[in-house]
Design an enzyme around this catalytic site. Structure first.
Site, PDB file in Angstrom:
ATOM      1  N   TYR A 277     -10.751  -3.558   4.447  1.00  0.00           N
ATOM      2  CA  TYR A 277     -10.078  -2.857   5.358  1.00  0.00           C
ATOM      3  C   TYR A 277     -10.714  -2.619   6.574  1.00  0.00           C
ATOM      4  CZ  TYR A 277      -6.139   0.073   6.542  1.00  0.00           C
ATOM      5  OH  TYR A 277      -4.836   0.908   7.208  1.00  0.00           O
TER       6      TYR A 277
ATOM      7  N   GLU B 233       0.786  -1.120   0.186  1.00  0.00           N
ATOM      8  CA  GLU B 233       0.046  -0.181  -0.289  1.00  0.00           C
ATOM      9  C   GLU B 233       0.704   1.304  -0.281  1.00  0.00           C
ATOM     10  OE1 GLU B 233      -3.166   2.242   2.962  1.00  0.00           O
ATOM     11  OE2 GLU B 233      -2.665   0.232   3.374  1.00  0.00           O
TER      12      GLU B 233
ATOM     13  N   ASP C 133      -4.311   9.756   9.457  1.00  0.00           N
ATOM     14  CA  ASP C 133      -3.230   9.443   9.648  1.00  0.00           C
ATOM     15  C   ASP C 133      -2.741   9.806  11.050  1.00  0.00           C
ATOM     16  OD1 ASP C 133      -2.670   7.650   7.419  1.00  0.00           O
ATOM     17  OD2 ASP C 133      -2.470   9.440   6.206  1.00  0.00           O
TER      18      ASP C 133
END
Length: 247
Positions: free
Chosen positions: A165, A41, A52
Site C-alpha cells: 500500500y 477493503e 482517515d
C-alpha cells in the site's frame, strides 16, 4: 497462495475499492463486486481514525452510532458465501487489542478475511501480529510512504506480501485535485525494489487520476469517493472508476 496473491497474479491492473463496514456491508460488497472491483477493503469504524479524512471519519461515526463493532463485522463477513473479490480489513490497533491477536487471526480465517491493514501499527512492532495472521492464511499488508527510505524500507519490502500500500499524499485520506509529480517517481522506484504488486492509495477520486497513476504502479485504491457514491446509491460512477483500470 493466499487469495489476494492468487487474484493479483492474474490481474494486470487492480482496483481496490474501500467501503466502510456498516449495516449495509453485504449489499455494498456485492455492489463493488458487480462493478468489477478486484479486492474490497472494508474499514472498521473507530473513534480516533488518525489516517482517515472527513468522509471516512463521518462514515465511521455513523456506523459506530448504529452499533457496528469489529466482532460484528467479522460475523457479517462470514455470511457472504461467495467472495470473488478477496476481502481486506482496515482496522486500528485498539479493536485488535480488545479481541486479542490470536482470536482475531482465527476469526479472520474462519470468516473469509484474506488481509489486514493496521495504519497505526509501526512496522517495527508488527512481527507478532504478522506471524499469527500468516499462520491462519491472512496477510498483514505493508504500508509505505515517500518518507520510508533506506534500510527500514528494505526491511519493510522484504516482509511484504499480497500487495504494498503506497501512500500517495502527505496527510489523511480524502479526495485531492492533483498529486505532487514526485509521487510517480516514488511509485516507479518502489516497483524496481520488489516483486510484490504496488498499489497507490489516498486521494484518488477521478478516472483521470486513476489513468495518470496506473503506468507507475500495479493498481489503485479508492476510498472516500467510493464511500460517497455508496452512500448516495450511485453504482455507475463506481463502475466508471473501475473500468479506468481495464482500458
Amino acid at each position: 497462495m493466499n487469495a489476494i496473491e492468487t487474484t493479483l497474479a492474474t490481474t494486470n491492473k487492480a482496483f481496490i475499492a474501500y467501503m466502510m463496514g456498516n449495516q449495509t456491508l453485504v449489499k455494498d460488497y456485492q455492489t463493488l463486486v458487480a462493478q468489477g472491483a478486484t479486492i474490497v477493503e472494508i474499514g472498521v469504524p473507530f473513534t480516533d481514525p488518525v489516517a482517515d479524512g472527513p468522509v471516512i471519519q463521518a462514515a465511521g461515526l455513523k456506523a459506530l452510532r448504529a452499533g457496528v463493532t469489529l466482532q460484528g463485522l467479522l460475523t457479517t463477513i462470514g455470511t457472504i458465501t461467495a467472495k470473488p473479490a478477496p476481502i481486506v480489513l482496515m482496522t486500528y490497533l485498539n479493536p485488535l487489542f480488545a479481541i486479542g491477536y490470536e482470536s482475531f487471526a482465527q476469526q479472520c480465517q474462519r470468516n473469509g478475511v484474506s488481509g489486514v491493514i493496521v495504519p497505526d501499527m509501526p512496522f517495527e512492532e508488527s512481527h507478532q501480529l504478522r506471524q499469527l495472521l500468516e499462520a491462519h492464511d491472512v496477510l498483514l499488508i505493508t504500508l509505505v510512504t515517500a518518507t520510508s527510505t533506506g534500510e527500514r524500507l528494505t526491511q519493510m519490502l522484504k516482509k511484504a506480501r499480497g500487495f504494498i500500500y503506497a501512500v500517495t499524499v502527505k496527510g489523511v485520506t480524502g479526495e485531492r485535485r492533483a498529486f505532487n509529480p514526485a509521487i510517480y517517481d516514488f511509485l516507479a522506484e518502489l516497483r524496481t525494489k520488489t516483486t510484490v504488486p504496488v498499489m497507490a492509495g489516498f486521494g484518488i477520486a477521478s478516472t483521470e487520476q486513476v489513468k495518470a497513476l496506473l503506468p507507475h504502479c500495479d493498481g489503485v485504491i479508492v476510498g472516500s469517493r467510493i464511500v460517497d457514491l455508496l452512500e448516495a446509491g450511485e453504482s455507475a460512477p463506481i463502475g466508471s472508476l473501475i473500468q479506468a483500470t481495464k482500458q
